[in-house]
Design a protein around this motif. Sequence first.
Motif, PDB file in Angstrom:
ATOM      1  N   ASP A   1       0.827  -1.210   0.000  1.00  0.00           N
ATOM      2  CA  ASP A   1       0.000   0.000   0.000  1.00  0.00           C
ATOM      3  C   ASP A   1       0.863   1.264   0.000  1.00  0.00           C
ATOM      4  O   ASP A   1       0.385   2.355   0.262  1.00  0.00           O
ATOM      5  CB  ASP A   1      -0.952   0.002   1.198  1.00  0.00           C
ATOM      6  CG  ASP A   1      -0.233   0.014   2.553  1.00  0.00           C
ATOM      7  OD1 ASP A   1       0.986   0.275   2.579  1.00  0.00           O
ATOM      8  OD2 ASP A   1      -0.886  -0.228   3.581  1.00  0.00           O
ATOM      9  N   GLY A   2       2.138   1.099  -0.296  1.00  0.00           N
ATOM     10  CA  GLY A   2       3.089   2.198  -0.272  1.00  0.00           C
ATOM     11  C   GLY A   2       4.005   2.136   0.930  1.00  0.00           C
ATOM     12  O   GLY A   2       5.149   2.559   0.866  1.00  0.00           O
ATOM     13  N   LEU A   3       3.499   1.579   2.032  1.00  0.00           N
ATOM     14  CA  LEU A   3       4.299   1.413   3.247  1.00  0.00           C
ATOM     15  C   LEU A   3       4.321  -0.029   3.748  1.00  0.00           C
ATOM     16  O   LEU A   3       5.351  -0.521   4.188  1.00  0.00           O
ATOM     17  CB  LEU A   3       3.781   2.312   4.375  1.00  0.00           C
ATOM     18  CG  LEU A   3       4.119   3.804   4.322  1.00  0.00           C
ATOM     19  CD1 LEU A   3       3.593   4.499   5.571  1.00  0.00           C
ATOM     20  CD2 LEU A   3       5.618   4.038   4.197  1.00  0.00           C
ATOM     21  N   VAL A   4       3.182  -0.706   3.689  1.00  0.00           N
ATOM     22  CA  VAL A   4       3.067  -2.045   4.264  1.00  0.00           C
ATOM     23  C   VAL A   4       2.856  -3.077   3.158  1.00  0.00           C
ATOM     24  O   VAL A   4       1.911  -2.963   2.369  1.00  0.00           O
ATOM     25  CB  VAL A   4       1.903  -2.109   5.273  1.00  0.00           C
ATOM     26  CG1 VAL A   4       1.726  -3.526   5.817  1.00  0.00           C
ATOM     27  CG2 VAL A   4       2.142  -1.132   6.423  1.00  0.00           C
ATOM     28  N   PRO A   5       3.716  -4.087   3.086  1.00  0.00           N
ATOM     29  CA  PRO A   5       3.532  -5.139   2.076  1.00  0.00           C
ATOM     30  C   PRO A   5       2.219  -5.887   2.268  1.00  0.00           C
ATOM     31  O   PRO A   5       1.772  -6.098   3.405  1.00  0.00           O
ATOM     32  CB  PRO A   5       4.731  -6.069   2.319  1.00  0.00           C
ATOM     33  CG  PRO A   5       5.730  -5.251   3.066  1.00  0.00           C
ATOM     34  CD  PRO A   5       4.927  -4.297   3.897  1.00  0.00           C
ATOM     35  N   LEU A   6       1.626  -6.296   1.171  1.00  0.00           N
ATOM     36  CA  LEU A   6       0.370  -7.042   1.221  1.00  0.00           C
ATOM     37  C   LEU A   6       0.527  -8.314   2.044  1.00  0.00           C
ATOM     38  O   LEU A   6      -0.359  -8.670   2.825  1.00  0.00           O
ATOM     39  CB  LEU A   6      -0.093  -7.379  -0.198  1.00  0.00           C
ATOM     40  CG  LEU A   6      -1.412  -8.138  -0.333  1.00  0.00           C
ATOM     41  CD1 LEU A   6      -2.573  -7.317   0.209  1.00  0.00           C
ATOM     42  CD2 LEU A   6      -1.665  -8.504  -1.800  1.00  0.00           C
ATOM     43  N   VAL A   7       1.657  -8.999   1.891  1.00  0.00           N
ATOM     44  CA  VAL A   7       1.880 -10.243   2.621  1.00  0.00           C
ATOM     45  C   VAL A   7       1.901 -10.008   4.128  1.00  0.00           C
ATOM     46  O   VAL A   7       1.505 -10.892   4.902  1.00  0.00           O
ATOM     47  CB  VAL A   7       3.205 -10.914   2.164  1.00  0.00           C
ATOM     48  CG1 VAL A   7       4.424 -10.084   2.576  1.00  0.00           C
ATOM     49  CG2 VAL A   7       3.322 -12.325   2.704  1.00  0.00           C
ATOM     50  N   SER A   8       2.301  -8.820   4.569  1.00  0.00           N
ATOM     51  CA  SER A   8       2.354  -8.500   5.995  1.00  0.00           C
ATOM     52  C   SER A   8       0.980  -8.105   6.522  1.00  0.00           C
ATOM     53  O   SER A   8       0.565  -8.531   7.602  1.00  0.00           O
ATOM     54  CB  SER A   8       3.363  -7.368   6.233  1.00  0.00           C
ATOM     55  OG  SER A   8       3.566  -7.136   7.601  1.00  0.00           O
ATOM     56  N   ALA A   9       0.257  -7.288   5.757  1.00  0.00           N
ATOM     57  CA  ALA A   9      -1.068  -6.820   6.188  1.00  0.00           C
ATOM     58  C   ALA A   9      -2.096  -7.939   6.230  1.00  0.00           C
ATOM     59  O   ALA A   9      -3.091  -7.849   6.945  1.00  0.00           O
ATOM     60  CB  ALA A   9      -1.550  -5.706   5.268  1.00  0.00           C
ATOM     61  N   THR A  10      -1.863  -9.016   5.476  1.00  0.00           N
ATOM     62  CA  THR A  10      -2.823 -10.126   5.408  1.00  0.00           C
ATOM     63  C   THR A  10      -2.276 -11.397   6.055  1.00  0.00           C
ATOM     64  O   THR A  10      -2.829 -12.482   5.858  1.00  0.00           O
ATOM     65  CB  THR A  10      -3.195 -10.428   3.943  1.00  0.00           C
ATOM     66  OG1 THR A  10      -2.003 -10.811   3.223  1.00  0.00           O
ATOM     67  CG2 THR A  10      -3.812  -9.225   3.265  1.00  0.00           C
ATOM     68  N   TYR A  11      -1.225 -11.273   6.831  1.00  0.00           N
ATOM     69  CA  TYR A  11      -0.487 -12.445   7.318  1.00  0.00           C
ATOM     70  C   TYR A  11      -1.367 -13.434   8.074  1.00  0.00           C
ATOM     71  O   TYR A  11      -1.229 -14.648   7.921  1.00  0.00           O
ATOM     72  CB  TYR A  11       0.672 -11.990   8.208  1.00  0.00           C
ATOM     73  CG  TYR A  11       1.503 -13.122   8.734  1.00  0.00           C
ATOM     74  CD1 TYR A  11       2.377 -13.818   7.895  1.00  0.00           C
ATOM     75  CD2 TYR A  11       1.405 -13.525  10.069  1.00  0.00           C
ATOM     76  CE1 TYR A  11       3.135 -14.880   8.379  1.00  0.00           C
ATOM     77  CE2 TYR A  11       2.163 -14.581  10.557  1.00  0.00           C
ATOM     78  CZ  TYR A  11       3.028 -15.253   9.709  1.00  0.00           C
ATOM     79  OH  TYR A  11       3.780 -16.296  10.185  1.00  0.00           O
TER      80      TYR A  11
END
Length: 303
Positions: free
Chosen positions: A260-270
């Motif tokens: 999202d510009g700062l947080v990777p998708l893989v991290s936000a949906t872990y």
Amino acid sequence: MYYNGIVPVYRSLYEIKPFFEYTKVVKQSWKRPECKLVELRKGKEPVILIHGIDPYEIYGEWTLYKKLFAESWLRLLPEVYGLYIFIYPSLDVPLEESSEVLIKEIKRLNSKVNIYAHSMGGILVRYALQDESFRNLVIKIIFAGTPHIGSPLANFVLMDKLILKLHHKYSIIEPILLSANASGVFIEAPNYKYVAVGFNNPVIPDGVEFLNLAGVVVNEPTEVLLNIVDTEIFSTAALYAISTVVKILYPEDSVYVQSDGLVPLVSATYFGREKVFLNCDHADLAFDRRVINESIQYFYKEN
């Protein structure tokens, strides 16, 4: 504050080894926000907003970020429901300490609540969830853009950036980092450790009902322009710019590139249970009407 002439070029809570040209350093005092729960509106089954790390809190408690966060929810949340925002010093006071205040404030409300936690606010909530009595007062939680397993950009904030001078594209990386710092996307501060890749934060306990909301920046010129026009322009533009740093430093197939510009998708949906918004940057996850309406539906769909 590091200056080059009369132009402020970099902000940090501590002295650093500058990776940029500067002519002077000015030390400034600032007042940390008081840790407290602020009532925005009375009502049943209240939503508790919890902000993320806020680089602009060095200038005052009620930053543009917090104001837009609160105002956006006040506009869209039906008046029958209560609304609060938890303010805490996000830059250098340990999250373990702030979570203890959050636990006490929610207990004092004497009401079951829904929680909407943006960015590092979700990590703060994970600390509070280790308290069983707190868990029993929480109905549902939304983690919006929470870096559950960290963000490489937090590692960049904390690292000695003189190392980056060895990179063959340093001439591109340096101005992006400086512009992102100047625009307020980040400030060098100790609490970035909580959102750095590799930092060990507590897990989400079993039995907690939650949803992860994540955004993905779409690098199509038309979509970028629409997003800049639709939301707060300066942070949005800076988020699009800083996302290119990850693309420069990591291969195309890296799990960190889609973000999202700062947080990777893989991290936000872990932890799973996710809803992903395309053309949605990190700031949008606090203010965007699509995101807030989806959240209201999740909190109260059975009502």
